[in-house]
Design an enzyme around this catalytic site. Sequence first.
Site, short mmCIF file in Angstrom:
data_model
loop_
_atom_site.label_atom_id
_atom_site.label_comp_id
_atom_site.label_asym_id
_atom_site.label_seq_id
_atom_site.Cartn_x
_atom_site.Cartn_y
_atom_site.Cartn_z
N ARG B 38 0.51 -1.05 0.20
CA ARG B 38 0.08 0.44 -0.07
C ARG B 38 0.85 0.91 -0.17
O ARG B 38 0.72 2.60 0.89
CB ARG B 38 -0.76 -0.33 1.09
CG ARG B 38 -2.26 0.36 0.28
CD ARG B 38 -3.33 0.68 1.67
NE ARG B 38 -3.35 -1.42 2.37
CZ ARG B 38 -3.92 -1.30 3.61
NH1 ARG B 38 -4.25 0.15 5.05
NH2 ARG B 38 -3.81 -2.71 4.06
N ARG B 42 -3.17 6.03 1.36
CA ARG B 42 -4.08 7.95 1.65
C ARG B 42 -2.99 8.15 3.01
O ARG B 42 -3.15 9.63 3.01
CB ARG B 42 -4.86 7.33 3.02
CG ARG B 42 -6.07 7.21 1.53
CD ARG B 42 -7.40 7.39 2.72
NE ARG B 42 -8.17 5.76 3.01
CZ ARG B 42 -8.79 5.53 4.69
NH1 ARG B 42 -9.15 6.45 4.80
NH2 ARG B 42 -9.57 4.40 4.60
N ARG B 51 -6.36 11.52 -5.96
CA ARG B 51 -7.83 10.94 -5.11
C ARG B 51 -8.60 11.66 -5.61
O ARG B 51 -9.82 11.05 -5.59
CB ARG B 51 -7.60 9.94 -3.99
CG ARG B 51 -8.25 9.82 -3.03
CD ARG B 51 -8.75 8.22 -4.18
NE ARG B 51 -10.39 7.71 -3.30
CZ ARG B 51 -11.55 8.09 -2.81
NH1 ARG B 51 -11.65 9.24 -2.87
NH2 ARG B 51 -12.14 7.69 -1.41
N ASP B 87 -7.04 -1.90 -6.76
CA ASP B 87 -7.61 -3.55 -5.08
C ASP B 87 -7.74 -4.30 -5.13
O ASP B 87 -8.75 -4.91 -6.47
CB ASP B 87 -8.70 -2.44 -4.60
CG ASP B 87 -9.04 -3.04 -3.17
OD1 ASP B 87 -8.91 -2.54 -2.23
OD2 ASP B 87 -9.85 -3.54 -3.27
N TYR B 164 -14.58 -12.66 1.51
CA TYR B 164 -14.99 -10.62 0.88
C TYR B 164 -16.43 -11.16 0.56
O TYR B 164 -17.98 -10.21 0.84
CB TYR B 164 -14.88 -9.47 0.35
CG TYR B 164 -13.55 -8.80 1.29
CD1 TYR B 164 -13.69 -8.00 2.32
CD2 TYR B 164 -11.92 -9.05 0.87
CE1 TYR B 164 -12.33 -7.04 2.69
CE2 TYR B 164 -11.30 -8.60 1.26
CZ TYR B 164 -11.14 -7.85 1.74
OH TYR B 164 -10.03 -7.12 3.44
#
Lengths: 358, 358
Positions: B38, B42, B51, B87, B164
């Site tokens: 990652r 963020r 983003r 992702d 998921y």
Amino acid sequence: MSNTQTLSNTETDSLNNSYFIKACRGEPVKKIPIWLMRQAGRYLPEYQKVRKGVTFLELCRSPELATEATVSAQERLNVDAAIIFSDILVPLVPMGLDLDFHEQKGPVISNPIRLPNDLERLSFDKITDKCPFLFEAIKQTRKRLQNHIPLIGFAGAPFTLASYMIEGKSSKNFIATKILMHDYPEAWHTLMTHLSDVLITYLNKQIEAGCQAVQLFDSWVGQCCRNTFLEKVAPYTKKIISGLTKNVPVIYFGTHTSHLIDDMITCGETVIGIDTQTDIAKVMSKYKGNIAFQGNFDPILLFASKKTIIETTTNLLNNVGHIPGYIFNLGHGILPETPVDHVLTLIDTINDWSASHL
Amino acid sequence: MSNTQTLSNTETDSLNNSYFIKACRGEPVKKIPIWLMRQAGRYLPEYQKVRKGVTFLELCRSPELATEATVSAQERLNVDAAIIFSDILVPLVPMGLDLDFHEQKGPVISNPIRLPNDLERLSFDKITDKCPFLFEAIKQTRKRLQNHIPLIGFAGAPFTLASYMIEGKSSKNFIATKILMHDYPEAWHTLMTHLSDVLITYLNKQIEAGCQAVQLFDSWVGQCCRNTFLEKVAPYTKKIISGLTKNVPVIYFGTHTSHLIDDMITCGETVIGIDTQTDIAKVMSKYKGNIAFQGNFDPILLFASKKTIIETTTNLLNNVGHIPGYIFNLGHGILPETPVDHVLTLIDTINDWSASHL
């Protein structure tokens, strides 16, 4: 091994020869002893009845209600040991932490400790004097349990307690705890030393009040890598176990501990608690004869079909049930939504296996 | 080893001799290769800029923006590999799952599959045709990256994707997943087979588009016990890895996998991803020469002081940095709140260590 002066010789003998205590000593038994972490929990109607109209902490602090929760769960499940109803966070309140339990979120501490200086506002003095309800509940429970049913006392291990004190709640990443451990090693040592000293007294008093064994819950210790465990956790666990004055079995338990099991086993406990993921057959084959073993059944499987429960339980017992020194338990506590009849199927399956294999 | 017809011989040579690819092959290198799971996330202002004004999924689906996120992170950190911005859940959308990303809660699927019959409403046909943006992003990124910087493609491994699809979100207990696995073994097998087939094409197309290596993220596989892993997970991982048509390095990664590492290593991957808790020195000492290793540094330590970061990084490298076939990475992805300057301190420390030790 037994302890309280209120126990008769008959009771003491009966407890000493109970399936649970014999298995703790690694002796062969005619029936795999069973108890379940959080067996007196929200999934159980008997518990819901006791809990009605009081908060979780009020229940912990009422000797009468805690006794009722403890005894009714043991009787309903007909398991081989009771564990006193309480919570690992109970002793944090007299230390100066504002603890509350939210139905969904779980425990919340509104004034967690953050910086190393925050330690100064905590008290570690005579903590156990401020928990008389627990020792009274143990006395009352011991009187109500049948002679052959041992009562287990417990405490949170210092790492897990410290993580709640620092994070203020159940944590996913343990950021504040790891910062304190690594950036402030002296503050960490001070905190762990204080907690260890409190916990020695706390457990000794539970044993004196009538417990035949104690369990140290280091629920989140699996977050630590091996080096951190050896340097910053294990010394305090060892200190506590060696500080117990009566020779009763001590169970040391954590989750996600596959990488720590070899080192956890060196902490001096009588029984190692095995989580759901660890390969218990491998651990037992390596250490049998040196220590006893408890746990490993996945509590999530109690949500699956009875067929699955019977199959997976039988597989586990076929693997390890013949080895002396195994106590059946889950790899973690029962979840609140667990169907009671599935728990009873689990227990029946184990007892059937014992009857036909031991 | 390299692949796309658009790459010149010079580029191919340069990539083949890059620190990262050499370490994947277990060859000695003059510098420990670094990338961070990652790394385009963020915590990074460069990412926040890309983003801005688009949703997370819009970013994943825009080749231009995904390229910018990928390249800007690699350049800002000056790390030795880039990983394509995407992702693991992206391919679930064309299967028929309504996926959204919440800023706090993370991924949410509003129509998770529950009963075995629910499988029938999913499509597994030509899934990769419906993700052209990903392969386009890989092409554009490969063009923009420097010649010596390999680009990593990736996919979620089938167990983690299935969890998921079934839970509908990040799960704590994986109750529905475990019920499906155990109570409906045929439905589980069908789902895992479909996912494996899709993932083989998905990864092969990423390699064809310009990736020099791929990583299979089995982030939650550590929830499985060994028997479940061997019976219900590993066969599909093996199938995927053996289904890749070009001979590029494959990294297989999960968290809380200490109890599975020995079995994960038998799945055929080139590189095993090591989580934060596993004793990497022990694993490397056992398997060195047979496989390469990546990871292990605790991403939570990036919140500690720079002194702690330098000490813990140096300790890790002193333990394993001399063994050929080690790629520096974290034990899990960088958290959003991670201070960028701490990440830069980490990278400087590793590069300093390489300069003085290799």
